[in-house]
Scaffold this active site. Structure first.
Site, short mmCIF file in Angstrom:
data_model
loop_
_atom_site.label_atom_id
_atom_site.label_comp_id
_atom_site.label_asym_id
_atom_site.label_seq_id
_atom_site.Cartn_x
_atom_site.Cartn_y
_atom_site.Cartn_z
CD GLU A 197 -45.13 -10.18 8.92
OE1 GLU A 197 -44.11 -10.19 9.64
OE2 GLU A 197 -45.06 -10.20 7.69
CE1 TYR A 223 -50.62 -11.65 14.65
CE2 TYR A 223 -48.76 -12.03 13.20
CZ TYR A 223 -50.12 -12.11 13.45
OH TYR A 223 -50.97 -12.63 12.51
NE ARG A 242 -41.65 -13.55 8.95
CZ ARG A 242 -42.89 -13.88 8.62
NH1 ARG A 242 -43.52 -14.82 9.29
NH2 ARG A 242 -43.49 -13.30 7.62
CG HIS A 274 -51.08 -8.77 10.05
ND1 HIS A 274 -50.58 -9.26 8.86
CD2 HIS A 274 -50.91 -9.77 10.94
CE1 HIS A 274 -50.12 -10.48 9.04
NE2 HIS A 274 -50.30 -10.81 10.29
CD GLN A 329 -58.98 -15.70 -6.61
OE1 GLN A 329 -58.23 -15.26 -7.48
NE2 GLN A 329 -60.06 -16.37 -6.93
P1 FAD Z 1 -63.22 -20.62 -19.41
O1 FAD Z 1 -61.98 -20.10 -18.82
O2 FAD Z 1 -64.16 -19.64 -19.96
O3 FAD Z 1 -62.83 -21.68 -20.51
C1 FAD Z 1 -63.77 -22.25 -21.37
C2 FAD Z 1 -63.08 -22.75 -22.62
O4 FAD Z 1 -63.98 -23.54 -23.37
C3 FAD Z 1 -62.58 -21.65 -23.53
O5 FAD Z 1 -61.20 -21.80 -23.77
C4 FAD Z 1 -63.40 -21.83 -24.80
O6 FAD Z 1 -62.68 -21.52 -25.98
C5 FAD Z 1 -63.73 -23.31 -24.75
N1 FAD Z 1 -64.94 -23.73 -25.50
C6 FAD Z 1 -66.20 -23.28 -25.34
N2 FAD Z 1 -67.05 -23.95 -26.17
C7 FAD Z 1 -66.29 -24.85 -26.86
C8 FAD Z 1 -66.57 -25.85 -27.84
N3 FAD Z 1 -67.79 -26.11 -28.28
N4 FAD Z 1 -65.53 -26.57 -28.33
C9 FAD Z 1 -64.27 -26.36 -27.89
N5 FAD Z 1 -63.96 -25.43 -26.96
C10 FAD Z 1 -64.96 -24.70 -26.44
N6 FAD Z 1 -60.69 -15.82 -11.60
C11 FAD Z 1 -60.00 -15.89 -10.47
O7 FAD Z 1 -60.14 -16.87 -9.74
N7 FAD Z 1 -59.11 -14.94 -10.11
C12 FAD Z 1 -58.90 -13.86 -10.88
O8 FAD Z 1 -58.09 -13.00 -10.51
C13 FAD Z 1 -59.59 -13.74 -12.09
N8 FAD Z 1 -59.41 -12.68 -12.88
C14 FAD Z 1 -60.10 -12.60 -14.06
C15 FAD Z 1 -59.89 -11.50 -14.87
C16 FAD Z 1 -60.56 -11.41 -16.06
C17 FAD Z 1 -60.32 -10.22 -16.92
C18 FAD Z 1 -61.44 -12.44 -16.48
C19 FAD Z 1 -62.15 -12.37 -17.78
C20 FAD Z 1 -61.67 -13.52 -15.65
C21 FAD Z 1 -61.02 -13.60 -14.44
N9 FAD Z 1 -61.21 -14.67 -13.56
C22 FAD Z 1 -60.51 -14.75 -12.41
C23 FAD Z 1 -62.26 -15.66 -13.81
C24 FAD Z 1 -61.70 -16.97 -14.35
O9 FAD Z 1 -60.83 -16.73 -15.43
C25 FAD Z 1 -62.86 -17.86 -14.75
O10 FAD Z 1 -63.69 -18.08 -13.65
C26 FAD Z 1 -62.39 -19.20 -15.28
O11 FAD Z 1 -61.54 -19.03 -16.39
C27 FAD Z 1 -63.55 -20.09 -15.66
O12 FAD Z 1 -63.02 -21.31 -16.06
P2 FAD Z 1 -63.73 -22.30 -17.06
O13 FAD Z 1 -62.72 -23.33 -17.36
O14 FAD Z 1 -65.04 -22.70 -16.50
O15 FAD Z 1 -64.07 -21.43 -18.36
P1 NAP Z 2 -69.81 -10.36 -11.50
O1 NAP Z 2 -68.82 -10.32 -10.42
O2 NAP Z 2 -71.03 -11.16 -11.33
O3 NAP Z 2 -70.19 -8.84 -11.80
C1 NAP Z 2 -71.12 -8.49 -12.74
C2 NAP Z 2 -71.40 -6.99 -12.65
O4 NAP Z 2 -72.37 -6.68 -13.61
C3 NAP Z 2 -71.92 -6.53 -11.32
O5 NAP Z 2 -71.31 -5.32 -11.01
C4 NAP Z 2 -73.41 -6.35 -11.55
O6 NAP Z 2 -73.76 -5.30 -10.71
C5 NAP Z 2 -73.50 -6.04 -13.03
N1 NAP Z 2 -74.70 -6.56 -13.68
C6 NAP Z 2 -75.29 -7.77 -13.51
N2 NAP Z 2 -76.36 -7.90 -14.32
C7 NAP Z 2 -76.43 -6.77 -15.04
C8 NAP Z 2 -77.33 -6.29 -16.04
N3 NAP Z 2 -78.34 -7.03 -16.47
N4 NAP Z 2 -77.11 -5.07 -16.55
C9 NAP Z 2 -76.09 -4.31 -16.13
N5 NAP Z 2 -75.24 -4.70 -15.18
C10 NAP Z 2 -75.39 -5.91 -14.64
O7 NAP Z 2 -69.15 -10.86 -12.83
P2 NAP Z 2 -67.86 -10.42 -13.65
O8 NAP Z 2 -67.30 -9.13 -13.19
O9 NAP Z 2 -68.27 -10.57 -15.06
O10 NAP Z 2 -66.83 -11.53 -13.30
C11 NAP Z 2 -67.07 -12.88 -13.72
C12 NAP Z 2 -66.47 -13.82 -12.74
O11 NAP Z 2 -65.04 -13.75 -12.81
C13 NAP Z 2 -66.89 -13.41 -11.37
O12 NAP Z 2 -67.63 -14.44 -10.77
C14 NAP Z 2 -65.64 -13.09 -10.66
O13 NAP Z 2 -65.60 -13.70 -9.38
C15 NAP Z 2 -64.52 -13.67 -11.53
N6 NAP Z 2 -63.40 -12.75 -11.43
C16 NAP Z 2 -62.68 -12.79 -10.31
C17 NAP Z 2 -61.67 -11.90 -10.13
C18 NAP Z 2 -60.85 -11.96 -8.88
O14 NAP Z 2 -59.99 -11.12 -8.70
N7 NAP Z 2 -61.05 -12.88 -7.98
C19 NAP Z 2 -61.39 -10.95 -11.09
C20 NAP Z 2 -62.16 -10.93 -12.24
C21 NAP Z 2 -63.18 -11.83 -12.37
P3 NAP Z 2 -75.24 -4.71 -10.55
O15 NAP Z 2 -76.14 -5.91 -10.65
O16 NAP Z 2 -75.24 -4.04 -9.22
O17 NAP Z 2 -75.36 -3.74 -11.66
FE1 SF4 Z 3 -52.73 -18.83 -2.16
FE2 SF4 Z 3 -52.60 -20.69 -4.05
FE3 SF4 Z 3 -53.33 -18.17 -4.67
FE4 SF4 Z 3 -50.80 -18.80 -4.02
S1 SF4 Z 3 -51.94 -19.50 -5.81
S2 SF4 Z 3 -51.96 -17.09 -3.26
S3 SF4 Z 3 -51.12 -20.33 -2.44
S4 SF4 Z 3 -54.42 -19.60 -3.35
#
Ligand code: FAD
Ligand code: NAP
Ligand code: SF4
Length: 672
Positions: A165, A167, A215, A253, A340
């Site tokens: 890595e 080191y 390693r 790294h 993460q």
């Molecule tokens: P949600 O996942 O939104 O779940 C809410 C659930 O509530 C849904 O299934 C919905 O159907 C249900 N629901 C709502 N209202 C009702 C009701 N009245 N009755 C019954 N059911 C209901 N996060 C990461 O950490 N790493 C990532 O790499 C990552 N990548 C992402 C990529 C994409 C494209 C997207 C969209 C999101 C990503 N996220 C990622 C974000 C992550 O998925 C969300 O932060 C997370 O799913 C939020 O969890 P939650 O349980 O709060 O809500």
């Molecule tokens: P986000 O990270 O908060 O990004 C929102 C984007 O929209 C920003 O680029 C913001 O930039 C823009 N924006 C905000 N208000 C706006 C407005 N009124 N008009 C136009 N643009 C606006 O949210 P997200 O991309 O929707 O993701 C949602 C959550 O899922 C995030 O919190 C993220 O952490 C999570 N997620 C995580 C991963 C991961 O790999 N860890 C991957 C996907 C999603 P400006 O304000 O500069 O325009």
């Molecule tokens: Fe790290 Fe858990 Fe994500 Fe695996 S799932 S990379 S152990 S945070």
């Protein structure tokens, strides 16, 4: 007959036997630095109880200058020895074995006192190292040998000498970092003198009945890295010097090629370790992106190694091996390789944990005690599902509602993104785990306040709604939301403007430019990142460099903030997302005002004075402008006099991710 005959076969090392072929690789969790040795001991004991044959601790510094950062843990005194003994005793009582990693960081040490073969600064450290003189080198060897002797006194079953890595020991091996002209530099024989000497003297000092793992960097992935001949020469010399086992290191790294992130194909580098098989007579361990028993079994069955190392999978599930043995692989919480909660925490000087298992490294603090309560949970996204599993573990009676017909919430969109295929496995795991836990699932059921009467506790995990960016023309036929694209299978044109460059904007851009996911096709992935065969190209870097497949669409990614796009992405993975989109020609534009959308595309201007009006010509505009909490049900319940617990996106949508959702769900239930 087990499903994993290779994986579960013991490995006889002569003086001791490992009960299976699984090593828990070294991880820096930050626990040792807390000095709470009971907590450290519980972390390792939980994994020992879970059946892993041998664990390697996080790196222990042999001396102050070798520490990864000032104050890094080590074994410096008799008091340290008795502290470490608390850990080794607990592991042995749990039926496990543990080796201590000796990690000298060399020029990677985050300190002005760092030392190295030559004064060549690393691109990932601000500190130029001091070149060691002959006496200084002797001191480093002695300190590493002393650390090994102390490890034996502390009850460890062995040590791992960290030689990969990039080191300290690795820095002696390549001319890129070793410019010396004395007996420690110049020819390869001289450059490898230090690692070989360390292993030889460690073996001499600890005797024969003690595991010594070395390693070894099998593919450096840096310019002027080792040749394959050098790797084999070193491996043979390390064996002759007395090592018991050779473990694999992949990439320095400072390498600009991802080696463990989720977009790296599973077992992406086991073919490299396989080349060493037959060259040495001691067992060889392979590693990187092995995260299920089946993948591990296949790696061994294919003759790639004698043993596999998995590290992060043991954060995700300490019982990985026990569940594999019991035929319950579907109940293993999978490591999705997101970094993460583990590496991103480590690099932020926070205690590591795991996105899918917040109890990891918090074993003594986050406990789920028995309870008889009844609980209703609305939302089967990660927040609701983690709450459901925690509640079931406590013995509660659990009912989960979701209006969707499948569990997973937004994870079902994440899994569509090329490079995020591991999310499929996470949803599959949740499906199996909630079924096994006896959770009542009411899918396709939009919960109303009436559904939620009569439970001891009601948890609202209803997630989010997309933010409305209120741009003129956004209701036109050429505008889609990320949900239409990732869930609805909407048709998207050849040129696209993506509004919003958060995690979702980046993921949507990746989805739109990628044809077949390289994560699912190892050869294509290796080509995309410029990885070659170390046998034909030094360090495993292809001379022609990265050669990604052409993008299938022209994409422009935009944000209003006048800063680098992707600044808020993961600490250890953000660069990969940025590099991947750049390779696909995605244009990244910051500092814009969205003026309007029409048939031509997206009209923007720049700065407060709304200067430089520009049209981003696009067939389709995709809105990824963030999210807001979906709290309508929580509000309706409050009106009815029921006070729910609100978690995940329904609680706070800003900066929400699955890590926070899962952590909050688990912790809330622990507190009920
Ligand atoms: P949600 O996942 O939104 O779940 C809410 C659930 O509530 C849904 O299934 C919905 O159907 C249900 N629901 C709502 N209202 C009702 C009701 N009245 N009755 C019954 N059911 C209901 N996060 C990461 O950490 N790493 C990532 O790499 C990552 N990548 C992402 C990529 C994409 C494209 C997207 C969209 C999101 C990503 N996220 C990622 C974000 C992550 O998925 C969300 O932060 C997370 O799913 C939020 O969890 P939650 O349980 O709060 O809500
Ligand atoms: P986000 O990270 O908060 O990004 C929102 C984007 O929209 C920003 O680029 C913001 O930039 C823009 N924006 C905000 N208000 C706006 C407005 N009124 N008009 C136009 N643009 C606006 O949210 P997200 O991309 O929707 O993701 C949602 C959550 O899922 C995030 O919190 C993220 O952490 C999570 N997620 C995580 C991963 C991961 O790999 N860890 C991957 C996907 C999603 P400006 O304000 O500069 O325009
Ligand atoms: Fe790290 Fe858990 Fe994500 Fe695996 S799932 S990379 S152990 S945070």
């Amino acid at each position: 007959m087990t499903t994993y005959p290779h994986l579960l076969t013991p490995l006889n090392l002569g003086f001791t036997t490992l009960k299976n072929r699984v090593l828990m690789g070294s991880m820096h969790t930050g626990l040792e630095e807390t000095r709470d040795w009971n907590r450290v001991a519980e972390f390792y004991a939980a994994r020992a109880r879970g059946g892993v044959a041998l664990m390697v601790t996080g790196g222990m510094a042999p001396n102050a200058e070798g520490g990864v950062f000032p104050g890094a843990a080590g074994l410096f005194s008799d008091q340290d020895i008795s502290n470490h003994k608390i850990v080794t005793d607990r592991v042995h009582d749990a039926g496990g074995k543990i080796a201590m990693q000796i990690l000298h960081a060399g020029r990677y040490a985050y300190s002005k006192d760092c030392v190295a073969p030559s004064p060549v600064k690393s691109p990932i450290s601000p500190f130029p190292p001091k070149a060691l003189d002959e006496e200084g080198i002797e001191t480093q060897i002695n300190d590493m040998v002393t650390a090994a002797v102390r490890a034996k006194q502390a009850g460890y079953d062995g040590v791992e000498v960290m030689g990969s890595e990039g080191y300290f020991l690795n820095q002696f091996l390549v001319s890129h970092t070793n410019k010396r002209e004395d007996r420690w530099g110049g020819t390869y024989e001289n450059r490898m003198r230090l690692p070989v000497e360390v292993v030889r003297r460690v073996r001499e000092a600890v005797g024969t009945d003690f595991i010594v793992i070395y390693r070894l960097s099998m593919i450096d992935l840096i310019p002027n890295g080792s040749t394959w001949d050098e790797v084999v020469t070193l491996a043979k010399a390390i064996e002759a010097a007395g090592a018991t086992i050779l473990n694999t290191g992949i990439g320095w790294h400072e390498a600009r090629i991802p080696t463990i992130a989720t977009s790296v194909p599973r077992r992406a580098f086991t073919w490299v370790t396989k080349k060493l098989m037959g060259e040495v007579n001691i067992p060889v361990i392979t590693s990187n992106r092995i995260n299920t028993p089946q993948v591990a079994e296949d790696v061994l069955a294919d003759g790639c190694a004698d043993m596999v190392s998995m590290a992060r999978p043991f954060l995700a599930d300490p019982d990985f091996v026990a569940k594999a043995e019991a035929g319950q692989a579907d109940l293993i919480a999978p490591c999705i390789a997101c970094n993460q909660a583990c590496l991103d925490h480590t690099f932020s000087m926070k205690i590591a944990s795991c996105l899918v298992n917040p109890k990891a490294a918090h074993e003594t603090e986050l406990m789920l005690t028995p309870s008889q309560k009844t609980v209703a949970i609305v939302g089967a996204g990660p927040a609701g599902l983690s709450a459901a599993l925690a509640a079931a573990e406590r013995g509660m009676t659990v009912t989960v509602f979701d209006r969707a017909t499948e569990i997973g919430g937004q994870l079902n969109m994440a899994k569509q993104v090329p490079g995020k295929e591991e999310f499929w496995g996470l949803v599959d795991y949740y499906r199996a785990a909630v079924a096994q836990a006896g959770v009542t699932l009411k899918l396709g059921h939009t919960a109303t306040p009436d559904d939620l009467v009569g439970f001891d506790d009601v948890i609202i995990a209803t997630g989010v709604t997309p933010r409305d960016p209120q741009i003129e023309g956004q209701d036109g036929p050429n505008v889609l939301s990320y949900i239409d694209v990732l869930r609805g299978g909407a048709e998207v044109g050849k040129s696209v403007a993506v509004i919003g460059a958060g995690g979702i904007g980046f993921d949507v851009a990746e989805f739109l430019v990628t044809g077949e996911s390289p994560t699912e096709n190892l050869d294509e992935w290796l080509e995309e990142w410029g990885v070659g065969d170390p046998e034909t190209t030094r360090g495993g870097l292809r001379p022609e460099g990265p050669e990604p497949e052409a993008a299938i669409r022209n994409v422009t990614l935009l944000q209003r903030k006048a800063q680098k796009l992707g600044k808020g992405l993961g600490k250890t993975t953000g660069w990969i997302h940025r590099a991947a989109l750049k390779m696909k020609g995605v244009e990244m534009v910051g500092g814009v005002n969205y003026e309007r959308i029409d048939a031509q595309g997206l009209h923007v201007s720049f700065g407060e004075a709304r200067e430089r009006p520009t049209v981003i010509e696009a067939d389709t505009i995709v809105l990824c402008a963030g999210q807001l909490p979906e709290r309508s049900l929580a509000d309706a319940l409050l009106e009815k006099g029921i006070t729910p617990h609100v978690i995940g996106g329904a609680d706070v949508a800003a900066e929400l991710d699955a890590k926070r959702a899962i952590d909050q769900g688990t912790r809330l239930v622990a507190s009920l």
